[in-house]
Design a protein around this motif. Structure first.
Motif, PDB file in Angstrom:
ATOM      1  N   ILE A   1      -9.994  -2.392  -3.228  1.00 27.43           N
ATOM      2  CA  ILE A   1      -8.525  -2.378  -2.569  1.00 27.43           C
ATOM      3  C   ILE A   1      -7.896  -1.020  -3.049  1.00 27.43           C
ATOM      4  O   ILE A   1      -7.330  -0.327  -2.064  1.00 27.43           O
ATOM      5  N   GLY A   2      -8.239  -0.558  -4.042  1.00 25.31           N
ATOM      6  CA  GLY A   2      -7.588   0.768  -4.387  1.00 25.31           C
ATOM      7  C   GLY A   2      -8.054   2.026  -3.654  1.00 25.31           C
ATOM      8  O   GLY A   2      -7.418   2.768  -3.378  1.00 25.31           O
ATOM      9  N   GLN A   3      -9.399   2.065  -3.270  1.00 25.33           N
ATOM     10  CA  GLN A   3      -9.989   2.842  -2.355  1.00 25.33           C
ATOM     11  C   GLN A   3      -9.150   2.820  -1.109  1.00 25.33           C
ATOM     12  O   GLN A   3      -9.146   3.910  -0.368  1.00 25.33           O
ATOM     13  N   LEU A   4      -9.052   1.611  -0.496  1.00 23.29           N
ATOM     14  CA  LEU A   4      -8.559   1.496   0.820  1.00 23.29           C
ATOM     15  C   LEU A   4      -7.181   1.899   0.958  1.00 23.29           C
ATOM     16  O   LEU A   4      -6.651   2.651   1.693  1.00 23.29           O
ATOM     17  N   LEU A   5      -6.319   1.756  -0.225  1.00 22.95           N
ATOM     18  CA  LEU A   5      -4.989   1.941  -0.388  1.00 22.95           C
ATOM     19  C   LEU A   5      -4.779   3.603  -0.285  1.00 22.95           C
ATOM     20  O   LEU A   5      -4.102   4.127   0.404  1.00 22.95           O
ATOM     21  N   GLU A   6      -5.683   4.087  -0.989  1.00 23.88           N
ATOM     22  CA  GLU A   6      -5.703   5.619  -1.146  1.00 23.88           C
ATOM     23  C   GLU A   6      -5.935   6.511   0.083  1.00 23.88           C
ATOM     24  O   GLU A   6      -5.388   7.176   0.544  1.00 23.88           O
ATOM     25  N   LYS A   7      -7.200   5.725   0.859  1.00 24.63           N
ATOM     26  CA  LYS A   7      -7.342   6.267   2.131  1.00 24.63           C
ATOM     27  C   LYS A   7      -6.326   6.251   3.198  1.00 24.63           C
ATOM     28  O   LYS A   7      -5.899   7.144   4.010  1.00 24.63           O
ATOM     29  N   LEU A   8      -5.312   5.116   3.053  1.00 24.89           N
ATOM     30  CA  LEU A   8      -4.332   4.877   4.020  1.00 24.89           C
ATOM     31  C   LEU A   8      -2.980   5.521   3.523  1.00 24.89           C
ATOM     32  O   LEU A   8      -2.337   5.375   4.113  1.00 24.89           O
ATOM     33  N   SER A   9      -3.218   6.289   2.358  1.00 25.96           N
ATOM     34  CA  SER A   9      -2.026   6.842   1.717  1.00 25.96           C
ATOM     35  C   SER A   9      -0.993   6.069   1.411  1.00 25.96           C
ATOM     36  O   SER A   9       0.291   6.342   1.345  1.00 25.96           O
ATOM     37  N   ILE A  10      -1.070   4.936   0.883  1.00 28.98           N
ATOM     38  CA  ILE A  10      -0.264   3.833   0.461  1.00 28.98           C
ATOM     39  C   ILE A  10      -0.119   3.737  -0.891  1.00 28.98           C
ATOM     40  O   ILE A  10      -1.318   3.734  -1.681  1.00 28.98           O
ATOM     41  N   LYS A  11       0.939   4.193  -1.528  1.00 30.08           N
ATOM     42  CA  LYS A  11       1.117   4.457  -2.994  1.00 30.08           C
ATOM     43  C   LYS A  11       0.962   2.970  -3.643  1.00 30.08           C
ATOM     44  O   LYS A  11       1.789   1.955  -3.083  1.00 30.08           O
ATOM     45  N   THR A  12       0.520   2.858  -4.895  1.00 28.48           N
ATOM     46  CA  THR A  12       0.326   1.540  -5.672  1.00 28.48           C
ATOM     47  C   THR A  12       0.705   1.863  -7.037  1.00 28.48           C
ATOM     48  O   THR A  12       0.309   2.779  -7.593  1.00 28.48           O
ATOM     49  N   SER A  13       1.539   0.713  -7.566  1.00 26.17           N
ATOM     50  CA  SER A  13       1.597   0.738  -9.055  1.00 26.17           C
ATOM     51  C   SER A  13       1.420  -0.417  -9.712  1.00 26.17           C
ATOM     52  O   SER A  13       0.900  -1.384  -9.166  1.00 26.17           O
ATOM     53  N   PHE A  14       0.929  -0.251 -11.136  1.00 25.12           N
ATOM     54  CA  PHE A  14       0.830  -1.587 -11.809  1.00 25.12           C
ATOM     55  C   PHE A  14       1.698  -1.673 -12.981  1.00 25.12           C
ATOM     56  O   PHE A  14       2.353  -0.840 -13.554  1.00 25.12           O
ATOM     57  N   VAL A  15       1.978  -2.987 -13.259  1.00 27.01           N
ATOM     58  CA  VAL A  15       2.759  -3.550 -14.250  1.00 27.01           C
ATOM     59  C   VAL A  15       2.113  -4.505 -15.052  1.00 27.01           C
ATOM     60  O   VAL A  15       1.586  -5.769 -14.444  1.00 27.01           O
ATOM     61  N   ASP A  16       1.683  -4.102 -16.503  1.00 25.40           N
ATOM     62  CA  ASP A  16       0.997  -5.236 -17.290  1.00 25.40           C
ATOM     63  C   ASP A  16      -0.294  -5.645 -16.560  1.00 25.40           C
ATOM     64  O   ASP A  16      -0.567  -6.554 -16.592  1.00 25.40           O
ATOM     65  N   GLY A  17      -0.803  -4.457 -16.188  1.00 23.71           N
ATOM     66  CA  GLY A  17      -2.182  -4.606 -15.325  1.00 23.71           C
ATOM     67  C   GLY A  17      -2.148  -5.549 -14.072  1.00 23.71           C
ATOM     68  O   GLY A  17      -3.337  -5.644 -13.497  1.00 23.71           O
ATOM     69  N   MET A  18      -1.089  -5.733 -13.687  1.00 19.89           N
ATOM     70  CA  MET A  18      -0.793  -6.493 -12.235  1.00 19.89           C
ATOM     71  C   MET A  18      -0.535  -5.444 -11.083  1.00 19.89           C
ATOM     72  O   MET A  18       0.473  -4.668 -11.414  1.00 19.89           O
ATOM     73  N   ARG A  19      -0.982  -5.413  -9.933  1.00 24.95           N
ATOM     74  CA  ARG A  19      -0.682  -4.623  -9.083  1.00 24.95           C
ATOM     75  C   ARG A  19       0.453  -5.010  -8.109  1.00 24.95           C
ATOM     76  O   ARG A  19       0.529  -6.197  -7.726  1.00 24.95           O
ATOM     77  N   VAL A  20       1.590  -4.052  -8.177  1.00 24.61           N
ATOM     78  CA  VAL A  20       2.836  -4.491  -7.511  1.00 24.61           C
ATOM     79  C   VAL A  20       2.318  -4.551  -6.117  1.00 24.61           C
ATOM     80  O   VAL A  20       1.831  -3.297  -5.522  1.00 24.61           O
ATOM     81  N   THR A  21       2.720  -5.646  -5.431  1.00 26.12           N
ATOM     82  CA  THR A  21       1.934  -5.922  -4.115  1.00 26.12           C
ATOM     83  C   THR A  21       3.304  -6.033  -2.822  1.00 26.12           C
ATOM     84  O   THR A  21       3.557  -7.393  -2.835  1.00 26.12           O
ATOM     85  N   ASP A  22       3.726  -5.048  -2.422  1.00 34.11           N
ATOM     86  CA  ASP A  22       4.488  -5.398  -1.139  1.00 34.11           C
ATOM     87  C   ASP A  22       3.776  -5.697   0.120  1.00 34.11           C
ATOM     88  O   ASP A  22       2.715  -6.103   0.057  1.00 34.11           O
ATOM     89  N   SER A  23       4.472  -6.021   1.131  1.00 37.09           N
ATOM     90  CA  SER A  23       3.818  -6.837   2.306  1.00 37.09           C
ATOM     91  C   SER A  23       2.793  -5.798   2.925  1.00 37.09           C
ATOM     92  O   SER A  23       1.893  -6.156   3.514  1.00 37.09           O
ATOM     93  N   GLU A  24       3.138  -4.358   2.894  1.00 42.22           N
ATOM     94  CA  GLU A  24       1.998  -3.417   3.365  1.00 42.22           C
ATOM     95  C   GLU A  24       0.790  -3.570   2.727  1.00 42.22           C
ATOM     96  O   GLU A  24      -0.275  -3.572   3.141  1.00 42.22           O
ATOM     97  N   THR A  25       0.899  -3.407   1.178  1.00 41.23           N
ATOM     98  CA  THR A  25      -0.353  -3.595   0.365  1.00 41.23           C
ATOM     99  C   THR A  25      -0.856  -4.825   0.319  1.00 41.23           C
ATOM    100  O   THR A  25      -1.886  -5.255   0.447  1.00 41.23           O
ATOM    101  N   MET A  26      -0.117  -6.159   0.871  1.00 42.09           N
ATOM    102  CA  MET A  26      -0.714  -7.288   0.802  1.00 42.09           C
ATOM    103  C   MET A  26      -1.777  -7.470   2.303  1.00 42.09           C
ATOM    104  O   MET A  26      -2.778  -8.142   2.104  1.00 42.09           O
ATOM    105  N   ASP A  27      -1.235  -6.883   3.138  1.00 42.93           N
ATOM    106  CA  ASP A  27      -2.095  -6.646   4.254  1.00 42.93           C
ATOM    107  C   ASP A  27      -3.560  -6.146   4.076  1.00 42.93           C
ATOM    108  O   ASP A  27      -4.410  -6.342   4.460  1.00 42.93           O
TER     109      ASP A  27
END
Length: 299
Positions: free
Chosen positions: A71-97
């Motif tokens: 998931i992290g690799q594809l988000l990086e390729k698509l230039s979608i920023k991601t962040s984590f809180v207590d080990g959990m990925r913050v997942t907006d609608s675009e990230t969920m897709d």
């Protein structure tokens, strides 16, 4: 002479495995597939062969997989920023897709293909198929130094299991098919939720009253403070090891998942080293095993 010795060694292995095969025939074994075993080609193939063999000798394996690095690799390729809180990925609608594309598509179908290539009949599902996994949104509360009230953090499409429908598993368990489950569930609001794969595997094992839950990790198992492998642990042992700091960091949620499964009726949980080829077979069908065994009752 060498060939005869090798033949005897093979016979010894089969004889050692026989009582385990007899004991577990017809039983459900839930396996969480993750870590190095998911990215190393040799380990992926050995895992697929293990699952196929389990089915052929009469066990009912169910595979639940993760896919965080993919998931992290594809988000990086698509230039979608991601962040984590207590080990959990913050997942907006675009990230969920992206999560659904990777877990429900790329990763799930690769595992299905591997199992099929080695002679099995795998069928890939997400928790949304057949309303298999119902999810509810996780809301994280954190105390801050500035205020006495906890800060509520919205993680977006991050969920936990609210219920599991065993009907599809019952049907597949009576067939030649091997279920491969992506940890995505649907909420009552119709939204998709990304759920921790360990938690999904544990809940499936609980609901089905599985004989065993096997969690593949990137460590040898639970280690003592001298780095030696611990096994044959009870629930009390686990609580004591967490309290004295022997179990810490990322191993805490994994062991909590294991103890919840045992409390929910699973006979035993195995936390095993997924970096070892054929780790699942070695843990199931040999006397020594390759990881930590957690038991519902002390030996």
């Amino acid at each position: 002479m060498m060939q005869q010795k090798t033949a005897h060694q093979i016979a010894d292995v089969l004889i050692e495995a026989l009582p385990y095969i007899q004991r577990f025939k017809g039983k459900t074994i839930v396996v969480k597939f993750g870590g190095n075993a998911m990215v190393d080609e040799a380990l992926k193939s050995s895992f697929a062969r293990d699952i196929v063999l389990m089915k052929l000798v009469g066990l009912n394996p169910i595979v639940v997989h993760g896919g965080g690095p993919q998931i992290g690799q594809l988000l990086e390729k698509l230039s979608i920023k991601t962040s984590f809180v207590d080990g959990m990925r913050v997942t907006d609608s675009e990230t969920m897709d992206v999560v659904e594309m990777v877990l429900g598509g790329l990763v799930n179908k690769e595992i299905v293909s591997l199992i099929n290539r080695h002679g099995g009949k795998a069928i890939g599902l997400t928790g949304k198929d057949g309303d298999l996994i119902r999810a509810k949104k996780i809301t994280l509360k954190k105390l801050t130094a500035e205020t006495q009230e906890p800060e509520i953090i919205d993680l977006g499409h991050v969920g936990e299991v609210s219920s599991i429908d065993p009907a599809a598993f019952d049907m597949l368990g009576r067939s030649d098919f091997i279920p491969v489950i992506a940890p995505i569930g649907a909420g009552q609001d119709g939204r998709s939720y990304n759920i921790n794969a360990d938690l999904v595997a544990g809940k499936i094992a609980e609901v089905l009253k599985a004989e065993k839950l096997i969690l593949l990790t990137n460590t040898a198992g639970i280690l003592d403070k001298q780095g030696e492998l611990l096994t044959g642990l009870s629930l009390k042992d686990i609580n004591d090891l967490i309290e004295d700091g022997t179990i810490s960091g990322g191993m805490i949620p994994k062991t909590r998942c294991a103890t919840d499964a045992i409390k929910g009726g699973v006979n035993s949980v195995h936390i095993i080293d997924g970096r070892v080829e054929h780790a699942v077979l070695l843990e199931l069908f040999t006397d020594q095993g390759v990881g930590t065994l957690l038991l519902s009752r002390p030996r």
